[in-house]
Design a protein around this motif. Structure first.
Motif, PDB file in Angstrom:
ATOM      1  N   PHE A  56       0.867  -1.173   0.000  1.00 35.56           N
ATOM      2  CA  PHE A  56       0.000   0.000   0.000  1.00 35.56           C
ATOM      3  C   PHE A  56       0.902   1.220   0.000  1.00 35.56           C
ATOM      4  O   PHE A  56       1.787   1.345   0.855  1.00 35.56           O
ATOM      5  CB  PHE A  56      -0.907   0.012   1.236  1.00 35.56           C
ATOM      6  CG  PHE A  56      -1.903  -1.107   1.241  1.00 35.56           C
ATOM      7  CD1 PHE A  56      -3.134  -0.949   0.628  1.00 35.56           C
ATOM      8  CD2 PHE A  56      -1.602  -2.321   1.840  1.00 35.56           C
ATOM      9  CE1 PHE A  56      -4.059  -1.980   0.622  1.00 35.56           C
ATOM     10  CE2 PHE A  56      -2.522  -3.360   1.841  1.00 35.56           C
ATOM     11  CZ  PHE A  56      -3.748  -3.182   1.225  1.00 35.56           C
ATOM     12  N   VAL A  57       0.688   2.116  -0.954  1.00 37.33           N
ATOM     13  CA  VAL A  57       1.532   3.295  -1.117  1.00 37.33           C
ATOM     14  C   VAL A  57       0.640   4.526  -1.203  1.00 37.33           C
ATOM     15  O   VAL A  57      -0.317   4.545  -1.993  1.00 37.33           O
ATOM     16  CB  VAL A  57       2.386   3.184  -2.409  1.00 37.33           C
ATOM     17  CG1 VAL A  57       3.358   4.338  -2.505  1.00 37.33           C
ATOM     18  CG2 VAL A  57       3.097   1.858  -2.483  1.00 37.33           C
ATOM     19  N   ARG A  58       0.957   5.546  -0.431  1.00 38.68           N
ATOM     20  CA  ARG A  58       0.177   6.781  -0.512  1.00 38.68           C
ATOM     21  C   ARG A  58       0.417   7.458  -1.856  1.00 38.68           C
ATOM     22  O   ARG A  58       1.557   7.645  -2.286  1.00 38.68           O
ATOM     23  CB  ARG A  58       0.556   7.735   0.621  1.00 38.68           C
ATOM     24  CG  ARG A  58       0.006   7.282   1.958  1.00 38.68           C
ATOM     25  CD  ARG A  58       0.241   8.291   3.048  1.00 38.68           C
ATOM     26  NE  ARG A  58       1.662   8.411   3.338  1.00 38.68           N
ATOM     27  CZ  ARG A  58       2.266   9.556   3.613  1.00 38.68           C
ATOM     28  NH1 ARG A  58       1.598  10.684   3.642  1.00 38.68           N
ATOM     29  NH2 ARG A  58       3.554   9.584   3.879  1.00 38.68           N
ATOM     30  N   ALA A  59      -0.654   7.822  -2.523  1.00 37.90           N
ATOM     31  CA  ALA A  59      -0.569   8.441  -3.852  1.00 37.90           C
ATOM     32  C   ALA A  59       0.159   9.778  -3.810  1.00 37.90           C
ATOM     33  O   ALA A  59       0.784  10.171  -4.800  1.00 37.90           O
ATOM     34  CB  ALA A  59      -1.965   8.621  -4.435  1.00 37.90           C
ATOM     35  N   GLU A  60       0.123  10.459  -2.680  1.00 38.56           N
ATOM     36  CA  GLU A  60       0.768  11.773  -2.587  1.00 38.56           C
ATOM     37  C   GLU A  60       2.292  11.715  -2.705  1.00 38.56           C
ATOM     38  O   GLU A  60       2.943  12.729  -2.899  1.00 38.56           O
ATOM     39  CB  GLU A  60       0.385  12.472  -1.279  1.00 38.56           C
ATOM     40  CG  GLU A  60       0.933  11.830  -0.037  1.00 38.56           C
ATOM     41  CD  GLU A  60       0.385  12.444   1.241  1.00 38.56           C
ATOM     42  OE1 GLU A  60       1.198  12.758   2.123  1.00 38.56           O
ATOM     43  OE2 GLU A  60      -0.840  12.598   1.368  1.00 38.56           O
ATOM     44  N   HIS A  61       2.858  10.513  -2.621  1.00 38.79           N
ATOM     45  CA  HIS A  61       4.304  10.384  -2.809  1.00 38.79           C
ATOM     46  C   HIS A  61       4.715  10.657  -4.258  1.00 38.79           C
ATOM     47  O   HIS A  61       5.873  10.954  -4.523  1.00 38.79           O
ATOM     48  CB  HIS A  61       4.788   8.982  -2.419  1.00 38.79           C
ATOM     49  CG  HIS A  61       4.723   8.690  -0.955  1.00 38.79           C
ATOM     50  ND1 HIS A  61       5.249   9.519   0.005  1.00 38.79           N
ATOM     51  CD2 HIS A  61       4.180   7.650  -0.289  1.00 38.79           C
ATOM     52  CE1 HIS A  61       5.047   9.013   1.201  1.00 38.79           C
ATOM     53  NE2 HIS A  61       4.389   7.877   1.051  1.00 38.79           N
ATOM     54  N   PHE A  62       3.768  10.554  -5.167  1.00 42.84           N
ATOM     55  CA  PHE A  62       4.076  10.710  -6.588  1.00 42.84           C
ATOM     56  C   PHE A  62       3.517  12.029  -7.103  1.00 42.84           C
ATOM     57  O   PHE A  62       2.410  12.435  -6.746  1.00 42.84           O
ATOM     58  CB  PHE A  62       3.492   9.532  -7.381  1.00 42.84           C
ATOM     59  CG  PHE A  62       3.914   8.203  -6.826  1.00 42.84           C
ATOM     60  CD1 PHE A  62       5.195   7.718  -7.039  1.00 42.84           C
ATOM     61  CD2 PHE A  62       3.042   7.441  -6.058  1.00 42.84           C
ATOM     62  CE1 PHE A  62       5.592   6.498  -6.508  1.00 42.84           C
ATOM     63  CE2 PHE A  62       3.427   6.221  -5.527  1.00 42.84           C
ATOM     64  CZ  PHE A  62       4.706   5.751  -5.745  1.00 42.84           C
ATOM     65  N   ALA A  63       4.269  12.680  -7.974  1.00 45.34           N
ATOM     66  CA  ALA A  63       3.891  14.002  -8.484  1.00 45.34           C
ATOM     67  C   ALA A  63       2.584  13.970  -9.274  1.00 45.34           C
ATOM     68  O   ALA A  63       1.815  14.920  -9.249  1.00 45.34           O
ATOM     69  CB  ALA A  63       5.016  14.575  -9.350  1.00 45.34           C
ATOM     70  N   GLY A  92     -11.896   6.958  -4.094  1.00 43.28           N
ATOM     71  CA  GLY A  92     -11.934   7.932  -3.018  1.00 43.28           C
ATOM     72  C   GLY A  92     -10.876   7.755  -1.949  1.00 43.28           C
ATOM     73  O   GLY A  92     -10.924   8.400  -0.912  1.00 43.28           O
ATOM     74  N   THR A  93      -9.917   6.869  -2.176  1.00 42.91           N
ATOM     75  CA  THR A  93      -8.876   6.658  -1.174  1.00 42.91           C
ATOM     76  C   THR A  93      -7.556   7.245  -1.653  1.00 42.91           C
ATOM     77  O   THR A  93      -7.305   7.352  -2.848  1.00 42.91           O
ATOM     78  CB  THR A  93      -8.683   5.161  -0.862  1.00 42.91           C
ATOM     79  OG1 THR A  93      -8.333   4.489  -2.068  1.00 42.91           O
ATOM     80  CG2 THR A  93      -9.940   4.560  -0.276  1.00 42.91           C
ATOM     81  N   PRO A  94      -6.707   7.595  -0.702  1.00 37.37           N
ATOM     82  CA  PRO A  94      -5.448   8.268  -1.043  1.00 37.37           C
ATOM     83  C   PRO A  94      -4.269   7.323  -1.257  1.00 37.37           C
ATOM     84  O   PRO A  94      -3.140   7.704  -1.041  1.00 37.37           O
ATOM     85  CB  PRO A  94      -5.217   9.134   0.191  1.00 37.37           C
ATOM     86  CG  PRO A  94      -5.759   8.303   1.306  1.00 37.37           C
ATOM     87  CD  PRO A  94      -6.961   7.601   0.729  1.00 37.37           C
ATOM     88  N   PHE A  95      -4.531   6.086  -1.652  1.00 32.47           N
ATOM     89  CA  PHE A  95      -3.425   5.152  -1.816  1.00 32.47           C
ATOM     90  C   PHE A  95      -3.604   4.260  -3.033  1.00 32.47           C
ATOM     91  O   PHE A  95      -4.682   4.166  -3.600  1.00 32.47           O
ATOM     92  CB  PHE A  95      -3.247   4.286  -0.556  1.00 32.47           C
ATOM     93  CG  PHE A  95      -4.379   3.337  -0.293  1.00 32.47           C
ATOM     94  CD1 PHE A  95      -4.379   2.063  -0.828  1.00 32.47           C
ATOM     95  CD2 PHE A  95      -5.449   3.715   0.491  1.00 32.47           C
ATOM     96  CE1 PHE A  95      -5.427   1.179  -0.595  1.00 32.47           C
ATOM     97  CE2 PHE A  95      -6.496   2.838   0.743  1.00 32.47           C
ATOM     98  CZ  PHE A  95      -6.486   1.578   0.198  1.00 32.47           C
TER      99      PHE A  95
END
Length: 107
Positions: A56-63, A92-95
């Motif tokens: 599981f990786v938070r999407a905010e890590h990527f530009a 609707g999830t951030p990952f």
């Protein structure tokens, strides 16, 4: 605060408690691993190694979405190489949920 924001905050806290890192595209990325399974499967012609990994990786890590891992790309987790077999983008999830198989396994 929305549910997605709370979820993102919780994932960030979990990353600090149980830090996991995978290497992809020449950089290290924080993640949470759900499971790692290794076993030998008997197939026609003999035994083959079967390894699965769920990250599981938070999407905010990527530009951007274009800068995120893509299907069939390789990553390294705990010194083992895996190929991304499926990517799940829960609504609707951030990952991202990366479902991976051993890199040596047939593409």
């Amino acid at each position: 605060m929305t549910a997605a924001q709370v979820h993102a905050q919780s994932l960030a806290q979990l990353e600090t408690l149980d830090p996991g890192v995978f290497t992809w595209n020449g950089a290290d990325w924080p993640c949470l691993n759900s499971s790692t399974r290794r076993r030998k499967a008997l197939e026609p012609g003999g035994f083959s190694l079967d390894a699965d990994l769920i990250l599981f990786v938070r999407a905010e890590h990527f530009a951007s979405a274009a800068a995120q891992p893509q299907l069939k790309q390789l990553l390294t987790f705990e010194s083992r190489s895996y190929r991304i077999d499926e990517i799940v983008y829960p609504s609707g999830t951030p990952f991202l949920k990366l479902l991976c198989v051993a890199a040596a396994r047939g593409a």
